[in-house]
Design a protein around this motif. Structure first.
Motif, mmCIF file in Angstrom:
data_model
loop_
_atom_site.group_PDB
_atom_site.id
_atom_site.type_symbol
_atom_site.label_atom_id
_atom_site.label_comp_id
_atom_site.label_asym_id
_atom_site.label_seq_id
_atom_site.Cartn_x
_atom_site.Cartn_y
_atom_site.Cartn_z
ATOM 1 N N LYS A 143 -6.993 2.790 -16.386
ATOM 2 C CA LYS A 143 -8.052 1.764 -16.398
ATOM 3 C C LYS A 143 -8.627 1.624 -17.801
ATOM 4 O O LYS A 143 -8.968 0.525 -18.238
ATOM 5 N N ALA A 183 -15.788 -6.592 -16.912
ATOM 6 C CA ALA A 183 -17.108 -5.948 -16.926
ATOM 7 C C ALA A 183 -17.275 -5.151 -18.221
ATOM 8 O O ALA A 183 -16.331 -4.505 -18.680
ATOM 9 N N LYS A 218 -15.211 4.956 -12.624
ATOM 10 C CA LYS A 218 -13.780 4.920 -12.293
ATOM 11 C C LYS A 218 -13.020 6.061 -12.965
ATOM 12 O O LYS A 218 -13.142 6.236 -14.182
ATOM 13 N N VAL A 233 -12.646 5.058 -7.459
ATOM 14 C CA VAL A 233 -13.696 4.128 -7.891
ATOM 15 C C VAL A 233 -14.932 4.328 -7.025
ATOM 16 O O VAL A 233 -14.843 4.344 -5.800
ATOM 17 N N VAL A 266 -18.652 2.605 -6.518
ATOM 18 C CA VAL A 266 -19.653 1.589 -6.847
ATOM 19 C C VAL A 266 -20.993 2.226 -6.487
ATOM 20 O O VAL A 266 -21.336 2.332 -5.312
ATOM 21 N N GLU A 305 -20.105 -2.013 -15.960
ATOM 22 C CA GLU A 305 -21.120 -2.904 -15.407
ATOM 23 C C GLU A 305 -20.736 -3.304 -13.978
ATOM 24 O O GLU A 305 -19.559 -3.556 -13.693
ATOM 25 N N PHE A 306 -21.729 -3.393 -13.103
ATOM 26 C CA PHE A 306 -21.518 -3.843 -11.729
ATOM 27 C C PHE A 306 -21.427 -5.372 -11.727
ATOM 28 O O PHE A 306 -22.291 -6.053 -12.263
ATOM 29 N N LEU A 307 -20.352 -5.882 -11.148
ATOM 30 C CA LEU A 307 -20.162 -7.342 -11.093
ATOM 31 C C LEU A 307 -20.440 -7.833 -9.678
ATOM 32 O O LEU A 307 -20.031 -7.195 -8.709
ATOM 33 N N GLU A 314 -14.335 -11.421 -4.356
ATOM 34 C CA GLU A 314 -13.124 -10.814 -4.930
ATOM 35 C C GLU A 314 -11.880 -11.595 -4.525
ATOM 36 O O GLU A 314 -11.766 -12.029 -3.378
ATOM 37 N N LYS A 334 -11.050 -4.618 2.127
ATOM 38 C CA LYS A 334 -10.786 -3.227 1.719
ATOM 39 C C LYS A 334 -11.417 -2.186 2.628
ATOM 40 O O LYS A 334 -10.908 -1.079 2.744
ATOM 41 N N MET A 365 -13.092 -10.720 -9.987
ATOM 42 C CA MET A 365 -14.402 -10.992 -9.389
ATOM 43 C C MET A 365 -14.821 -12.369 -9.867
ATOM 44 O O MET A 365 -14.851 -12.637 -11.077
ATOM 45 N N ILE A 383 -11.317 -7.283 -12.640
ATOM 46 C CA ILE A 383 -11.769 -5.955 -12.178
ATOM 47 C C ILE A 383 -10.698 -4.933 -12.530
ATOM 48 O O ILE A 383 -10.972 -3.869 -13.048
ATOM 49 N N GLU A 384 -9.458 -5.271 -12.209
ATOM 50 C CA GLU A 384 -8.369 -4.331 -12.500
ATOM 51 C C GLU A 384 -7.053 -5.085 -12.458
ATOM 52 O O GLU A 384 -6.947 -6.164 -11.874
HETATM 53 P P1 AMP Z 1 -10.446 -1.057 -8.303
HETATM 54 O O1 AMP Z 1 -9.659 0.126 -7.847
HETATM 55 O O2 AMP Z 1 -10.759 -1.057 -9.775
HETATM 56 O O3 AMP Z 1 -9.933 -2.357 -7.788
HETATM 57 O O4 AMP Z 1 -11.843 -0.938 -7.550
HETATM 58 C C1 AMP Z 1 -11.928 -0.825 -6.147
HETATM 59 C C2 AMP Z 1 -13.011 -1.731 -5.634
HETATM 60 O O5 AMP Z 1 -14.263 -1.395 -6.221
HETATM 61 C C3 AMP Z 1 -12.792 -3.189 -6.015
HETATM 62 O O6 AMP Z 1 -11.952 -3.827 -5.123
HETATM 63 C C4 AMP Z 1 -14.212 -3.722 -5.973
HETATM 64 O O7 AMP Z 1 -14.596 -4.014 -4.638
HETATM 65 C C5 AMP Z 1 -15.029 -2.558 -6.446
HETATM 66 N N1 AMP Z 1 -15.305 -2.678 -7.900
HETATM 67 C C6 AMP Z 1 -14.533 -2.233 -8.905
HETATM 68 N N2 AMP Z 1 -15.087 -2.534 -10.104
HETATM 69 C C7 AMP Z 1 -16.234 -3.179 -9.842
HETATM 70 C C8 AMP Z 1 -17.273 -3.749 -10.657
HETATM 71 N N3 AMP Z 1 -17.246 -3.664 -11.986
HETATM 72 N N4 AMP Z 1 -18.310 -4.347 -10.023
HETATM 73 C C9 AMP Z 1 -18.384 -4.405 -8.683
HETATM 74 N N5 AMP Z 1 -17.444 -3.878 -7.857
HETATM 75 C C10 AMP Z 1 -16.379 -3.279 -8.421
#
Ligand code: AMP
Ligand code: GLY
Length: 429
Positions: A101, A116, A141, A151, A153, A183-185, A189, A211, A270, A279-280
Protein backbone atom coordinates in the motif's frame (compact mmCIF):
# COMPACT_ATOMS: atom_id res chain seq x y z
CA UNK A 1 -5.85 -22.35 -28.04
CA UNK A 2 -5.40 -24.11 -24.72
CA UNK A 3 -5.88 -21.98 -21.60
CA UNK A 4 -4.96 -22.62 -17.97
CA UNK A 5 -6.69 -20.55 -15.26
CA UNK A 6 -5.01 -20.43 -11.84
CA UNK A 7 -7.27 -20.36 -8.76
CA UNK A 8 -10.26 -22.11 -7.25
CA UNK A 9 -12.78 -19.43 -6.31
CA UNK A 10 -15.93 -17.91 -7.75
CA UNK A 11 -13.86 -15.45 -9.78
CA UNK A 12 -12.03 -18.31 -11.45
CA UNK A 13 -15.30 -20.15 -12.13
CA UNK A 14 -16.65 -17.03 -13.88
CA UNK A 15 -13.42 -16.60 -15.85
CA UNK A 16 -13.21 -20.24 -16.98
CA UNK A 17 -16.90 -20.18 -17.96
CA UNK A 18 -16.39 -17.09 -20.13
CA UNK A 19 -13.05 -18.17 -21.60
CA UNK A 20 -14.53 -21.51 -22.62
CA UNK A 21 -17.13 -19.67 -24.73
CA UNK A 22 -14.42 -18.07 -26.88
CA UNK A 23 -14.26 -19.46 -30.43
CA UNK A 24 -10.48 -19.13 -30.17
CA UNK A 25 -10.31 -21.67 -27.35
CA UNK A 26 -10.27 -25.45 -27.72
CA UNK A 27 -9.63 -26.49 -24.13
CA UNK A 28 -9.65 -24.88 -20.68
CA UNK A 29 -7.95 -26.22 -17.54
CA UNK A 30 -8.16 -24.87 -14.02
CA UNK A 31 -5.62 -25.34 -11.22
CA UNK A 32 -6.99 -26.44 -8.91
CA UNK A 33 -10.64 -25.50 -9.47
CA UNK A 34 -13.72 -26.58 -7.54
CA UNK A 35 -16.85 -28.71 -8.07
CA UNK A 36 -18.57 -26.09 -10.24
CA UNK A 37 -15.53 -25.42 -12.38
CA UNK A 38 -15.18 -29.16 -13.05
CA UNK A 39 -18.70 -29.13 -14.55
CA UNK A 40 -17.54 -26.58 -17.16
CA UNK A 41 -13.83 -27.31 -17.74
CA UNK A 42 -11.05 -29.70 -16.60
CA UNK A 43 -9.61 -29.31 -13.09
CA UNK A 44 -5.94 -30.14 -12.61
CA UNK A 45 -4.36 -30.41 -9.15
CA UNK A 46 -1.15 -28.37 -9.47
CA UNK A 47 0.31 -27.65 -6.04
CA UNK A 48 3.45 -25.64 -6.83
CA UNK A 49 4.55 -23.05 -9.38
CA UNK A 50 7.03 -25.64 -10.70
CA UNK A 51 4.10 -28.03 -11.26
CA UNK A 52 2.31 -25.30 -13.21
CA UNK A 53 5.31 -24.67 -15.45
CA UNK A 54 5.71 -28.41 -16.09
CA UNK A 55 2.00 -28.77 -16.90
CA UNK A 56 2.06 -25.81 -19.32
CA UNK A 57 5.01 -27.33 -21.17
CA UNK A 58 3.54 -30.82 -21.26
CA UNK A 59 0.11 -29.64 -22.46
CA UNK A 60 1.51 -26.81 -24.65
CA UNK A 61 -0.70 -24.23 -22.93
CA UNK A 62 -1.08 -21.06 -25.02
CA UNK A 63 -2.33 -18.74 -22.29
CA UNK A 64 -2.27 -18.75 -18.47
CA UNK A 65 -4.68 -16.48 -16.59
CA UNK A 66 -3.83 -15.86 -12.94
CA UNK A 67 -6.87 -15.28 -10.68
CA UNK A 68 -5.89 -14.67 -7.03
CA UNK A 69 -3.64 -12.03 -5.49
CA UNK A 70 -1.03 -14.31 -3.87
CA UNK A 71 0.43 -15.85 -7.07
CA UNK A 72 0.31 -12.43 -8.78
CA UNK A 73 2.24 -10.74 -5.97
CA UNK A 74 4.60 -13.75 -5.65
CA UNK A 75 5.67 -13.27 -9.27
CA UNK A 76 4.11 -16.30 -10.95
CA UNK A 77 3.86 -14.21 -14.14
CA UNK A 78 7.66 -13.69 -14.07
CA UNK A 79 8.25 -17.42 -13.59
CA UNK A 80 5.96 -18.30 -16.53
CA UNK A 81 7.42 -15.55 -18.74
CA UNK A 82 10.95 -16.77 -18.08
CA UNK A 83 9.79 -20.18 -19.32
CA UNK A 84 8.33 -18.59 -22.49
CA UNK A 85 4.77 -19.29 -21.37
CA UNK A 86 2.27 -16.58 -22.29
CA UNK A 87 0.58 -15.22 -19.16
CA UNK A 88 -2.14 -12.71 -18.32
CA UNK A 89 -1.09 -11.02 -15.09
CA UNK A 90 1.44 -8.38 -14.07
CA UNK A 91 5.08 -8.91 -13.07
CA UNK A 92 5.89 -9.00 -9.36
CA UNK A 93 7.33 -5.49 -9.64
CA UNK A 94 4.16 -4.10 -11.22
CA UNK A 95 2.00 -6.06 -8.75
CA UNK A 96 3.45 -3.96 -5.94
CA UNK A 97 0.44 -1.79 -6.71
CA UNK A 98 -1.48 -4.45 -4.79
CA UNK A 99 1.29 -5.94 -2.65
CA UNK A 100 2.43 -2.73 -0.98
CA UNK A 101 0.00 0.00 0.00
CA UNK A 102 2.94 2.32 0.73
CA UNK A 103 4.34 1.77 -2.78
CA UNK A 104 0.99 2.75 -4.30
CA UNK A 105 0.61 5.81 -2.09
CA UNK A 106 4.10 7.00 -3.06
CA UNK A 107 3.28 6.53 -6.78
CA UNK A 108 0.08 8.55 -6.27
CA UNK A 109 1.97 11.35 -4.51
CA UNK A 110 4.77 11.47 -7.09
CA UNK A 111 2.42 11.49 -10.10
CA UNK A 112 -0.48 13.56 -8.71
CA UNK A 113 -3.06 10.74 -8.63
CA UNK A 114 -5.97 11.65 -6.31
CA UNK A 115 -5.96 9.58 -3.11
CA UNK A 116 -6.33 10.06 0.66
CA UNK A 117 -3.58 12.15 2.28
CA UNK A 118 -1.18 9.85 4.17
CA UNK A 119 2.13 9.13 5.86
CA UNK A 120 4.14 5.89 6.13
CA UNK A 121 5.68 4.60 9.37
CA UNK A 122 8.04 1.82 10.42
CA UNK A 123 8.29 2.85 14.09
CA UNK A 124 5.50 3.01 16.68
CA UNK A 125 6.11 6.35 18.44
CA UNK A 126 6.02 8.61 15.36
CA UNK A 127 2.90 6.74 14.16
CA UNK A 128 1.12 7.38 17.47
CA UNK A 129 2.18 11.05 17.40
CA UNK A 130 0.80 11.39 13.85
CA UNK A 131 -2.57 9.97 14.96
CA UNK A 132 -2.66 12.50 17.87
CA UNK A 133 -1.88 15.32 15.44
CA UNK A 134 -4.51 14.32 12.84
CA UNK A 135 -7.28 13.04 15.14
CA UNK A 136 -10.06 10.57 14.28
CA UNK A 137 -11.66 9.24 12.13
CA UNK A 138 -8.48 8.00 10.55
CA UNK A 139 -7.50 4.85 8.62
CA UNK A 140 -4.67 2.45 9.56
CA UNK A 141 -3.31 -0.02 6.98
CA UNK A 142 -0.71 -2.77 7.15
CA UNK A 143 1.59 -2.23 4.17
CA UNK A 144 1.50 -5.77 2.75
CA UNK A 145 -1.12 -8.40 1.92
CA UNK A 146 -3.11 -9.33 5.01
CA UNK A 147 -6.00 -11.37 3.59
CA UNK A 148 -8.23 -8.29 3.52
CA UNK A 149 -7.89 -7.84 7.29
CA UNK A 150 -5.03 -5.32 7.43
CA UNK A 151 -7.21 -2.19 7.29
CA UNK A 152 -8.81 -0.53 10.29
CA UNK A 153 -11.14 2.43 9.78
CA UNK A 154 -10.78 3.93 13.26
CA UNK A 155 -13.54 6.16 14.56
CA UNK A 156 -11.59 7.14 17.70
CA UNK A 157 -7.92 7.95 18.39
CA UNK A 158 -7.76 5.03 20.83
CA UNK A 159 -8.99 2.59 18.20
CA UNK A 160 -6.38 3.97 15.78
CA UNK A 161 -3.54 3.68 18.31
CA UNK A 162 -4.60 0.13 19.24
CA UNK A 163 -4.66 -0.82 15.54
CA UNK A 164 -1.13 0.50 14.95
CA UNK A 165 0.14 -1.36 18.03
CA UNK A 166 -1.56 -4.55 16.83
CA UNK A 167 -0.25 -4.32 13.27
CA UNK A 168 3.29 -3.32 14.25
CA UNK A 169 3.23 -5.86 17.06
CA UNK A 170 3.31 -8.64 14.49
CA UNK A 171 -0.36 -9.53 13.97
CA UNK A 172 0.22 -9.72 10.22
CA UNK A 173 3.90 -10.72 10.22
CA UNK A 174 6.09 -8.82 7.75
CA UNK A 175 2.98 -7.33 6.08
CA UNK A 176 2.64 -5.11 9.17
CA UNK A 177 6.28 -4.07 9.62
CA UNK A 178 5.39 -0.92 7.73
CA UNK A 179 2.12 0.98 8.21
CA UNK A 180 0.24 3.57 6.17
CA UNK A 181 -1.91 6.02 8.11
CA UNK A 182 -4.34 7.93 5.94
CA UNK A 183 -7.13 10.42 5.84
CA UNK A 184 -10.67 9.05 6.23
CA UNK A 185 -12.62 9.47 2.98
CA UNK A 186 -16.38 9.71 2.80
CA UNK A 187 -18.46 8.68 -0.17
CA UNK A 188 -19.73 5.75 -2.20
CA UNK A 189 -17.26 2.94 -2.96
CA UNK A 190 -16.89 1.59 -6.48
CA UNK A 191 -14.81 -1.19 -8.03
CA UNK A 192 -13.51 0.02 -11.39
CA UNK A 193 -11.54 -2.13 -13.83
CA UNK A 194 -9.16 -1.34 -16.69
CA UNK A 195 -7.17 -3.63 -18.97
CA UNK A 196 -3.57 -2.54 -19.46
CA UNK A 197 -0.82 -3.51 -21.92
CA UNK A 198 2.06 -1.68 -20.23
CA UNK A 199 1.59 1.56 -22.18
CA UNK A 200 -2.11 1.95 -22.70
CA UNK A 201 -5.37 1.09 -20.92
CA UNK A 202 -9.03 0.55 -21.78
CA UNK A 203 -12.06 0.51 -19.49
CA UNK A 204 -13.28 -2.86 -18.36
CA UNK A 205 -16.46 -2.19 -16.45
CA UNK A 206 -17.55 -1.35 -12.93
CA UNK A 207 -19.29 -3.02 -10.00
CA UNK A 208 -20.14 -2.42 -6.37
CA UNK A 209 -19.29 -4.88 -3.63
CA UNK A 210 -20.81 -5.48 -0.19
CA UNK A 211 -17.87 -6.04 2.16
CA UNK A 212 -19.57 -6.54 5.51
CA UNK A 213 -20.85 -9.97 6.48
CA UNK A 214 -24.40 -9.07 7.47
CA UNK A 215 -27.41 -7.08 6.23
CA UNK A 216 -27.30 -3.33 6.60
CA UNK A 217 -23.49 -3.33 6.23
CA UNK A 218 -23.11 -4.76 9.73
CA UNK A 219 -20.61 -7.29 11.05
CA UNK A 220 -17.00 -7.99 10.15
CA UNK A 221 -15.32 -7.24 6.82
CA UNK A 222 -15.23 -10.14 4.34
CA UNK A 223 -13.79 -10.79 0.90
CA UNK A 224 -17.15 -9.60 -0.49
CA UNK A 225 -20.71 -10.85 0.09
CA UNK A 226 -22.29 -9.76 -3.18
CA UNK A 227 -22.01 -7.39 -6.12
CA UNK A 228 -23.96 -5.78 -8.88
CA UNK A 229 -22.68 -4.41 -12.15
CA UNK A 230 -22.62 -1.77 -13.52
CA UNK A 231 -22.25 0.78 -10.72
CA UNK A 232 -24.91 3.39 -11.56
CA UNK A 233 -22.74 6.19 -10.13
CA UNK A 234 -20.24 5.52 -12.96
CA UNK A 235 -21.86 7.66 -15.62
CA UNK A 236 -20.08 8.09 -18.95
CA UNK A 237 -18.58 11.36 -17.73
CA UNK A 238 -17.41 9.85 -14.44
CA UNK A 239 -15.79 6.87 -16.17
CA UNK A 240 -13.90 9.20 -18.49
CA UNK A 241 -12.79 11.25 -15.48
CA UNK A 242 -11.51 8.15 -13.64
CA UNK A 243 -9.58 7.03 -16.72
CA UNK A 244 -8.06 10.51 -17.17
CA UNK A 245 -7.27 11.32 -13.53
CA UNK A 246 -6.45 7.89 -12.09
CA UNK A 247 -5.96 5.02 -14.56
CA UNK A 248 -3.93 6.62 -17.38
CA UNK A 249 -1.62 8.49 -14.98
CA UNK A 250 -0.97 5.21 -13.13
CA UNK A 251 -0.19 3.27 -16.32
CA UNK A 252 2.13 6.08 -17.48
CA UNK A 253 3.73 6.23 -14.02
CA UNK A 254 4.42 2.50 -13.97
CA UNK A 255 5.96 2.67 -17.47
CA UNK A 256 8.13 5.64 -16.38
CA UNK A 257 9.22 3.67 -13.29
CA UNK A 258 10.31 0.83 -15.61
CA UNK A 259 7.74 -1.62 -14.27
CA UNK A 260 5.08 -1.48 -16.99
CA UNK A 261 1.71 -2.72 -15.81
CA UNK A 262 0.20 -5.51 -17.92
CA UNK A 263 -3.04 -7.14 -16.88
CA UNK A 264 -6.22 -5.99 -15.20
CA UNK A 265 -5.96 -3.01 -12.89
CA UNK A 266 -8.73 -3.03 -10.28
CA UNK A 267 -9.16 0.39 -8.70
CA UNK A 268 -11.06 0.57 -5.42
CA UNK A 269 -12.45 4.10 -5.58
CA UNK A 270 -14.18 6.41 -3.15
CA UNK A 271 -16.51 8.82 -4.91
CA UNK A 272 -16.05 11.82 -2.63
CA UNK A 273 -17.63 15.28 -2.78
CA UNK A 274 -14.41 16.51 -4.40
CA UNK A 275 -14.30 13.73 -7.00
CA UNK A 276 -13.11 10.13 -7.33
CA UNK A 277 -10.15 9.14 -5.14
CA UNK A 278 -8.15 5.93 -5.15
CA UNK A 279 -8.53 3.81 -1.99
CA UNK A 280 -6.41 0.93 -3.24
CA UNK A 281 -5.29 -0.97 -6.30
CA UNK A 282 -5.61 -4.70 -6.84
CA UNK A 283 -3.52 -6.36 -9.54
CA UNK A 284 -6.22 -8.90 -10.49
CA UNK A 285 -9.92 -9.29 -11.15
CA UNK A 286 -12.32 -8.81 -8.22
CA UNK A 287 -14.16 -11.55 -6.37
CA UNK A 288 -17.21 -11.40 -6.45
CA UNK A 289 -17.13 -8.49 -8.94
CA UNK A 290 -16.02 -10.83 -11.74
CA UNK A 291 -19.07 -13.05 -11.29
CA UNK A 292 -21.39 -10.11 -12.08
CA UNK A 293 -19.16 -8.72 -14.81
CA UNK A 294 -18.68 -11.99 -16.71
CA UNK A 295 -22.46 -12.43 -16.69
CA UNK A 296 -22.75 -9.10 -18.56
CA UNK A 297 -19.74 -9.37 -20.85
CA UNK A 298 -20.96 -9.60 -24.44
CA UNK A 299 -17.65 -9.58 -26.34
CA UNK A 300 -14.97 -12.27 -26.44
CA UNK A 301 -12.74 -12.03 -23.36
CA UNK A 302 -9.76 -13.87 -24.86
CA UNK A 303 -8.61 -11.31 -27.50
CA UNK A 304 -8.74 -8.65 -24.78
CA UNK A 305 -6.53 -10.75 -22.47
CA UNK A 306 -4.10 -11.47 -25.31
CA UNK A 307 -3.87 -7.77 -26.23
CA UNK A 308 -2.73 -6.99 -22.67
CA UNK A 309 0.19 -9.35 -23.26
CA UNK A 310 1.07 -8.56 -26.87
CA UNK A 311 -0.16 -4.98 -27.23
CA UNK A 312 -2.88 -3.73 -29.58
CA UNK A 313 -5.39 -2.88 -26.85
CA UNK A 314 -6.49 0.13 -28.89
CA UNK A 315 -8.04 -2.31 -31.41
CA UNK A 316 -9.99 -4.24 -28.75
CA UNK A 317 -13.65 -3.47 -28.13
CA UNK A 318 -15.17 -4.42 -24.81
CA UNK A 319 -18.93 -4.75 -25.02
CA UNK A 320 -21.25 -5.37 -22.09
CA UNK A 321 -24.90 -6.35 -22.34
CA UNK A 322 -27.20 -3.45 -21.47
CA UNK A 323 -28.70 -5.46 -18.62
CA UNK A 324 -27.56 -5.45 -14.99
CA UNK A 325 -26.10 -8.45 -13.16
CA UNK A 326 -26.25 -9.16 -9.46
CA UNK A 327 -24.37 -11.80 -7.49
CA UNK A 328 -25.38 -13.05 -4.02
CA UNK A 329 -22.60 -14.86 -2.17
CA UNK A 330 -23.61 -17.82 -0.01
CA UNK A 331 -21.09 -18.50 2.74
CA UNK A 332 -20.65 -21.09 5.47
CA UNK A 333 -22.19 -20.00 8.80
CA UNK A 334 -19.43 -18.43 10.87
CA UNK A 335 -17.55 -16.92 7.91
CA UNK A 336 -15.40 -14.77 7.97
CA UNK A 337 -14.57 -16.30 11.37
CA UNK A 338 -14.45 -20.02 12.02
CA UNK A 339 -16.80 -22.23 10.07
CA UNK A 340 -17.45 -25.92 9.58
CA UNK A 341 -16.45 -27.75 6.41
CA UNK A 342 -18.13 -30.75 4.87
CA UNK A 343 -21.83 -29.82 4.79
CA UNK A 344 -24.10 -30.98 1.99
CA UNK A 345 -25.59 -28.49 -0.52
CA UNK A 346 -28.77 -29.56 -2.29
CA UNK A 347 -31.17 -28.06 -4.81
CA UNK A 348 -28.63 -26.73 -7.30
CA UNK A 349 -30.17 -28.80 -10.10
CA UNK A 350 -33.38 -26.75 -9.81
CA UNK A 351 -31.42 -23.62 -10.72
CA UNK A 352 -29.71 -25.16 -13.75
CA UNK A 353 -32.94 -24.76 -15.74
CA UNK A 354 -33.49 -21.11 -14.75
CA UNK A 355 -32.84 -18.60 -17.57
CA UNK A 356 -30.20 -15.91 -17.01
CA UNK A 357 -29.01 -17.42 -13.73
CA UNK A 358 -25.62 -18.98 -13.13
CA UNK A 359 -24.23 -20.34 -9.88
CA UNK A 360 -20.49 -19.77 -9.69
CA UNK A 361 -18.86 -22.11 -7.19
CA UNK A 362 -16.09 -21.14 -4.77
CA UNK A 363 -15.38 -23.48 -1.84
CA UNK A 364 -16.99 -26.69 -3.09
CA UNK A 365 -15.93 -30.24 -3.88
CA UNK A 366 -17.85 -33.03 -5.49
CA UNK A 367 -18.10 -36.30 -3.53
CA UNK A 368 -20.10 -39.33 -4.69
CA UNK A 369 -22.25 -37.09 -6.88
CA UNK A 370 -22.95 -34.63 -4.03
CA UNK A 371 -21.78 -31.02 -3.73
CA UNK A 372 -20.00 -30.44 -0.42
CA UNK A 373 -19.02 -27.07 1.08
CA UNK A 374 -15.33 -26.79 1.89
CA UNK A 375 -14.70 -23.05 2.11
CA UNK A 376 -15.86 -19.79 3.67
CA UNK A 377 -17.41 -18.24 0.59
CA UNK A 378 -19.03 -21.17 -1.20
CA UNK A 379 -21.44 -20.09 -3.99
CA UNK A 380 -22.08 -16.92 -6.02
CA UNK A 381 -25.66 -17.01 -7.25
CA UNK A 382 -25.66 -14.58 -10.18
CA UNK A 383 -28.54 -13.26 -12.27
CA UNK A 384 -28.89 -11.04 -15.33
CA UNK A 385 -31.98 -8.86 -15.90
CA UNK A 386 -33.15 -5.53 -17.28
CA UNK A 387 -32.52 -3.60 -14.06
CA UNK A 388 -30.59 -4.14 -10.83
CA UNK A 389 -33.93 -4.58 -9.07
CA UNK A 390 -35.04 -7.33 -11.45
CA UNK A 391 -31.63 -9.01 -11.22
CA UNK A 392 -31.92 -8.91 -7.43
CA UNK A 393 -35.34 -10.57 -7.54
CA UNK A 394 -34.11 -13.28 -9.88
CA UNK A 395 -30.93 -13.95 -7.90
CA UNK A 396 -32.84 -14.36 -4.62
CA UNK A 397 -35.45 -16.58 -6.34
CA UNK A 398 -32.51 -18.84 -7.24
CA UNK A 399 -30.98 -18.60 -3.75
CA UNK A 400 -34.31 -19.79 -2.34
CA UNK A 401 -34.04 -23.02 -4.36
CA UNK A 402 -30.85 -23.94 -2.54
CA UNK A 403 -31.14 -26.25 0.42
CA UNK A 404 -28.08 -25.66 2.56
CA UNK A 405 -28.89 -25.27 6.27
CA UNK A 406 -25.21 -24.64 7.15
CA UNK A 407 -24.98 -21.65 4.79
CA UNK A 408 -26.09 -18.02 4.92
CA UNK A 409 -26.23 -14.99 2.67
CA UNK A 410 -27.05 -11.31 2.92
CA UNK A 411 -30.64 -10.57 1.87
CA UNK A 412 -29.93 -6.96 0.90
CA UNK A 413 -27.45 -7.15 -1.98
CA UNK A 414 -28.24 -4.17 -4.21
CA UNK A 415 -30.88 -2.79 -1.83
CA UNK A 416 -29.19 0.56 -1.27
CA UNK A 417 -28.73 1.29 -4.94
CA UNK A 418 -32.27 0.24 -5.82
CA UNK A 419 -33.71 2.83 -3.44
CA UNK A 420 -31.24 5.59 -4.30
CA UNK A 421 -31.22 5.46 -8.11
CA UNK A 422 -34.57 5.77 -9.82
CA UNK A 423 -34.90 4.95 -13.51
CA UNK A 424 -32.48 3.19 -15.77
CA UNK A 425 -29.49 2.27 -13.65
CA UNK A 426 -27.61 0.71 -16.52
CA UNK A 427 -24.89 2.15 -18.66
CA UNK A 428 -22.46 0.30 -20.84
CA UNK A 429 -19.75 0.16 -18.16
P1 AMP B 1 -8.65 -1.63 1.35
O1 AMP B 1 -8.15 -2.99 1.74
O2 AMP B 1 -7.57 -0.59 1.25
O3 AMP B 1 -9.59 -1.64 0.20
O4 AMP B 1 -9.60 -1.18 2.54
C1 AMP B 1 -10.68 -1.98 2.97
C2 AMP B 1 -11.89 -1.11 3.18
O5 AMP B 1 -11.61 -0.10 4.15
C3 AMP B 1 -12.29 -0.33 1.93
O6 AMP B 1 -13.08 -1.10 1.10
C4 AMP B 1 -13.02 0.85 2.54
O7 AMP B 1 -14.35 0.49 2.87
C5 AMP B 1 -12.27 1.10 3.81
N1 AMP B 1 -11.26 2.17 3.61
C6 AMP B 1 -10.00 2.01 3.18
N2 AMP B 1 -9.37 3.20 3.10
C7 AMP B 1 -10.25 4.13 3.49
C8 AMP B 1 -10.21 5.56 3.62
N3 AMP B 1 -9.10 6.26 3.39
N4 AMP B 1 -11.34 6.18 4.04
C9 AMP B 1 -12.46 5.50 4.33
N5 AMP B 1 -12.56 4.15 4.23
C10 AMP B 1 -11.48 3.47 3.81
N1 GLY C 1 -14.23 -7.95 -3.82
C1 GLY C 1 -13.04 -7.27 -3.48
C2 GLY C 1 -11.80 -7.91 -3.97
O1 GLY C 1 -11.80 -8.74 -4.87
O2 GLY C 1 -10.75 -7.55 -3.45
Amino acid sequence: MKVLVIGSGGREHALTWRIKQSPLVSEVFCASGNAGISQDVTNVPLATYADMVAFCKKETIDLVVIGPDAPVVDGLADILNSNNISVFGPSAKAAQLEGSKGFTKDICRKYGIPTADYERFTALEPALAYIKQKGAPIVIKADGLAAGKGVVVAMTEKEACDAVKDIMGGKFGVAGASVVIEEFLEGEEVSFFALCDGQDAIEFGSAQDHKRAYDGDKGPNTGGMGTYSPAPIMTDAMRKRVMKEIIYPTVRAMAAEKMPYKGVLFAGLMMTASGPKLIEYNARFGDPETQSMMMRLDSDLVPALLACIKGGLEKVTIRFKPQAALCVVMAAKGYPGEYKKGSLIQGLEKISTMQDVKVFHAGTVSKDGNIIATGGRVLGVTALAATIEAAQKLAYAAVDQIDWPEGFCRRDIGAKVITSYVGNACSNA
